[in-house]
Scaffold this active site. Structure first.
Site, mmCIF file in Angstrom:
data_model
loop_
_atom_site.group_PDB
_atom_site.id
_atom_site.type_symbol
_atom_site.label_atom_id
_atom_site.label_comp_id
_atom_site.label_asym_id
_atom_site.label_seq_id
_atom_site.Cartn_x
_atom_site.Cartn_y
_atom_site.Cartn_z
ATOM 1 N N CYS A 98 0.773 -1.247 0.000
ATOM 2 C CA CYS A 98 0.000 0.000 0.000
ATOM 3 C C CYS A 98 0.805 1.298 0.000
ATOM 4 O O CYS A 98 0.745 2.082 -0.948
ATOM 5 C CB CYS A 98 -0.912 0.038 1.219
ATOM 6 S SG CYS A 98 -2.339 -1.029 1.050
ATOM 7 N N ARG A 154 1.210 3.901 -3.207
ATOM 8 C CA ARG A 154 0.475 5.170 -3.269
ATOM 9 C C ARG A 154 1.436 6.352 -3.423
ATOM 10 O O ARG A 154 1.157 7.314 -4.155
ATOM 11 C CB ARG A 154 -0.380 5.329 -2.008
ATOM 12 C CG ARG A 154 -1.610 4.469 -2.069
ATOM 13 C CD ARG A 154 -2.120 3.987 -0.724
ATOM 14 N NE ARG A 154 -2.793 2.714 -0.921
ATOM 15 C CZ ARG A 154 -4.080 2.594 -1.265
ATOM 16 N NH1 ARG A 154 -4.832 3.656 -1.367
ATOM 17 N NH2 ARG A 154 -4.603 1.403 -1.485
ATOM 18 N N LYS A 177 -8.849 5.971 0.795
ATOM 19 C CA LYS A 177 -7.708 5.647 1.653
ATOM 20 C C LYS A 177 -6.481 6.476 1.266
ATOM 21 O O LYS A 177 -6.119 6.547 0.105
ATOM 22 C CB LYS A 177 -7.401 4.160 1.492
ATOM 23 C CG LYS A 177 -6.137 3.680 2.163
ATOM 24 C CD LYS A 177 -6.114 2.174 2.172
ATOM 25 C CE LYS A 177 -4.734 1.600 2.418
ATOM 26 N NZ LYS A 177 -4.773 0.115 2.379
ATOM 27 N N HIS A 180 -3.082 6.748 3.480
ATOM 28 C CA HIS A 180 -1.954 5.867 3.831
ATOM 29 C C HIS A 180 -0.572 6.428 3.500
ATOM 30 O O HIS A 180 0.373 5.676 3.214
ATOM 31 C CB HIS A 180 -2.133 4.472 3.187
ATOM 32 C CG HIS A 180 -1.608 3.386 4.091
ATOM 33 N ND1 HIS A 180 -1.644 2.047 3.763
ATOM 34 C CD2 HIS A 180 -1.045 3.456 5.323
ATOM 35 C CE1 HIS A 180 -1.120 1.343 4.746
ATOM 36 N NE2 HIS A 180 -0.750 2.168 5.703
ATOM 37 N N HIS A 232 -9.395 -4.746 0.105
ATOM 38 C CA HIS A 232 -8.450 -5.094 1.184
ATOM 39 C C HIS A 232 -9.285 -5.635 2.346
ATOM 40 O O HIS A 232 -10.354 -5.105 2.618
ATOM 41 C CB HIS A 232 -7.725 -3.791 1.574
ATOM 42 C CG HIS A 232 -6.597 -3.929 2.547
ATOM 43 N ND1 HIS A 232 -6.758 -4.392 3.820
ATOM 44 C CD2 HIS A 232 -5.273 -3.629 2.422
ATOM 45 C CE1 HIS A 232 -5.596 -4.375 4.441
ATOM 46 N NE2 HIS A 232 -4.667 -3.918 3.613
ATOM 47 N N LYS A 280 0.337 -9.871 -3.775
ATOM 48 C CA LYS A 280 0.758 -8.746 -2.925
ATOM 49 C C LYS A 280 2.019 -9.041 -2.120
ATOM 50 O O LYS A 280 2.154 -10.144 -1.576
ATOM 51 C CB LYS A 280 -0.391 -8.436 -1.960
ATOM 52 C CG LYS A 280 -0.087 -7.383 -0.910
ATOM 53 C CD LYS A 280 -1.329 -7.040 -0.087
ATOM 54 C CE LYS A 280 -1.020 -6.044 1.012
ATOM 55 N NZ LYS A 280 -2.231 -5.578 1.697
#
Lengths: 474, 474
Positions: B84, B88, B141, B143, B243, B316
């Site tokens: 994540c 991002r 989101k 993050h 998620h 992932k």
């Protein structure tokens, strides 16, 4: 306006008017009465994941993608067996191959020295449709017996153009395929495979020029459609590729980012585009149903010369999903409603669906495993197919009922190490939630196993295994 | 016609005519001058194989399928990291996270007790566009730091509505997620995750009601678009699902054949459909570019609560293709030509492409890893991206150059057993021919490894690693 200037008397006008109305009515009646044409395009060893619209990143299939967008993409569509001969028998007879004797634990498919073929008493889709006035053609790979009495022309097809068994048979020399494949497309010599190309019952070319064969099959299909457009027709176009050895014609060779395998699939896709275009040109789209699918999963031991089952487990030769679930598209603009169909279907259902639509009676003297999918195709109603039996040879390995699939026996494909294992408690998957068959839920769902066991008991009580037609070789 | 009957003098007519022409010209200029709007829809942990159009059999995504058909489906599109936070950071800064310090070998992502966030000196896409007059919103989101100075509103966004970190953080009690997942959707309690929902810099709800959060994000995006349609706008809509923990609202819960995971993706798809419909309604389609993609591959240890990378390897957390290649669709009817694009692209390229299209200058005081994809989007020219660096933390694990990908280090994902292994001779795959990364061809293609090694040398010579912003926790 002066009546005298008319070249015909008023009564003649009336006559012409009636004649005109008569033509309109009769033409409408013809359209109503005339049953639909069927084109079945059947690829060989193409995997579930090998089309763009089924998720392949680098095999480009713009025509099949468009066909899926305009038609129905079926994502839970099965063949009757995970290898060539029995899978083809299942499609053409609407029956599990264990019933017709076209499945064997001794020989998985027919070979050039096999003695037998599809028994005469089996009824093919072509025979069904021929008796109600269809013109019928088999173009491509047959693989249900190469002796004259077993050929397509003796199984309901008016016309045959193709090879009688797999394109890797009659190997006469040259190096091992895997070695040749490692050296690239130019090392794969069609001369090493002495496969005959036949027209009706005559061999017209040997070895078949496999470099151009895919293209020629598509052309033959188009030419047959154009010649036979005045009667209803069935075209069963069974490409012998992308089964190894792989060949593509000049316009496609070396063009795909997926390598030779992608070249081959692109050439098949191109043929599909041309066939659909020909149907449009002839004004036949609305009265023709086209289906595209494959005979079994990808032949994985051939590495990049085999395909991909996408997210499905394993491939050709197995009863895992990758062996028997196929990328399937139905198309008939105006008739078939565009959709993604997740209900179950099978190539065996083509026998029943197309027989009914064509006006042929379903035989009542034998078990037919096909069901009629037309309400799903035309009205998006629930599919009547609720289960699927996964045989390997004549042994029942697995059964799907609704979302659940129970494996009684598991085993790997040719050349891939996964020993045959019988399971006292079957392995259970929810294949809609877990399409990759990873998470055994047998303990959590004993009721699903019970229902499947009951189904198996019922199935086996009625099962009469046909005499093994594959085992004997000369 | 009598001139006297005219309410205005001829000169007035002339005036009106000029006024009218003036409006036309100025309106045309406005259209020409006004840069495009951008909507980035970013899913969380969605796998490469989890959309219908990317091959999933039972996850139904009719809106994304249509978007792909009308737009461009990119099949070799990468994120900047396989988890994540760094992914991002890469999207928003156009830079590999190793440069910004948003990658670490000590902590893979930011946590609720992390001290830091995206460094102030990093320039985000929102900051770029804001300086040339865009309205900018971050919905979903974040993050990249939950402290005030790190929030979206301090990083170029006019508006923020969403959760500051992952939806599985701030766990306050309840059972282990895997146990809850086994018991079904009703056992997953949003109360167990005390994640705050924020508007701008204020917490407005805690715990965030995750049952309705996907729907609310889509609604917020639509509302922002409607309110800000008179200026160019950037909407960065970063869904925090699929998620885990998985939640879907009433209209979707229990509806998908793929189970809860499918319900969640269907709700995201529904939101996409509504956003595209709103753009149509407002007449904005031709001047808006929408992209849909995901932040990293599927979180596989969560079984059916994690997604699927389709035919790609692993998921992932890894530098296998399944970890970093994402299902990506660009859409802008009339502007972006419908196609399947197999050339390389990356979320980092959005920074460069959208900055240029928006009229913002690309910073020249730092390395920007993004390239301008607009010629590929608008004219189907070759993508200028020819390579991709696969970092895990701050270590370079693999490099793709053209068709070839060399793995210098391999390692499994969280919770999946595949030990870290350094390869003296890298493993080499042709990922276009062998997308599942199965067949090592290092021996056959030493020249490819040489070229990749040269690229790595060049890359590393210029590389300045940023100070680790993830490691410190309070």
């Amino acid at each position: 306006m002066n009546a005298k200037s008319l070249p015909l008397k008023p009564s003649s006008h009336l006559y012409l008017l009636f004649l005109f109305l008569g033509i309109c009515v009769s033409s409408a009646q013809n359209n109503q009465k005339r049953p639909p044409n069927f084109v079945i395009i059947f690829a060989d060893d193409l995997g579930y994941g090998d089309l763009g619209v089924f998720g392949h990143p680098t095999i480009k299939t713009p025509n099949l993608d468009r066909m899926a967008h305009e038609g129905q993409k079926w994502t839970n569509f099965y063949v009757g067996a995970s290898v060539c001969t029995p899978s083809r028998a299942a499609l053409l007879t609407g029956r599990l191959p264990v019933r017709s004797g076209m499945a064997s634990n001794k020989q998985r498919v027919l070979f050039p020295d096999s003695k037998n073929g599809l028994p005469a008493e089996e009824i093919t889709l072509a025979e069904q449709l021929k008796q109600v006035g269809y013109s019928t053609a088999c173009i491509g790979k047959w693989h249900l017996g190469h002796k004259k009495q077993y050929l397509p022309t003796n199984n309901g097809f008016d016309y045959y153009f193709g090879i009688p068994y797999s394109n890797d048979m009659d190997k006469t020399g040259g190096q091992d395929y895997k070695e040749a494949a490692n050296q690239g497309a130019s090392a794969i010599r069609m001369e090493d495979y002495n496969v005959p190309l036949m027209r009706n019952t005559e061999i017209i070319e040997r070895p078949a020029d496999q470099n151009t064969i895919t293209k020629r099959y598509s052309e033959e299909a188009i030419s047959y459609i154009k010649k036979n457009k005045d009667t209803p027709f069935l075209v069963y176009l069974a490409h012998n590729l992308p089964h190894i050895p792989l060949f593509a014609s000049k316009g496609f060779l070396g063009k795909s980012e997926r390598g030779l395998y992608g070249d081959v699939v692109a050439e098949i896709d191109d043929g599909v585009g041309k066939i659909l275009a020909a149907l449009k040109e002839e004004g036949l789209t609305e009265n023709t149903i086209v289906i595209f699918t494959s005979d079994n999963g990808p032949w994985l031991p051939f590495k990049t010369h085999g395909g991909s089952a996408g997210l499905l487990r394993a491939g050709k030769g197995t009863t895992w999903e990758g062996g028997m679930r196929e990328p399937t598209i139905f198309w008939s603009p105006g008739k078939i409603k565009p959709a993604v169909i997740t209900d179950l279907g099978s190539t065996m259902d083509l026998f029943t669906t197309f027989s009914k639509l064509g006006g042929a009676k379903i035989p009542d003297d034998r078990v037919i495993d096909g069901v009629d999918l037309s309400a799903t195709l035309f009205e998006q109603q629930e599919s009547p197919r609720k289960n699927m039996f996964y045989y390997r040879g004549t042994d029942l390995y697995a059964v799907r009922l609704g979302d659940y699939k129970a494996h009684f026996i598991t085993e790997g494909a040719y050349g891939q190490f996964e020993e045959r294992q019988e399971h006292a408690t079957p392995i259970l998957y929810n294949v809609n939630e877990d399409p990759s068959e990873q998470f055994d839920i047998a303990k959590e769902h004993p009721e699903a196993i019970e229902r499947i066991n009951a189904l198996v008991t019922e199935h086996q009580a009625k099962l009469v295994k046909g005499k093994d037609m594959l085992a004997e070789r000369e």
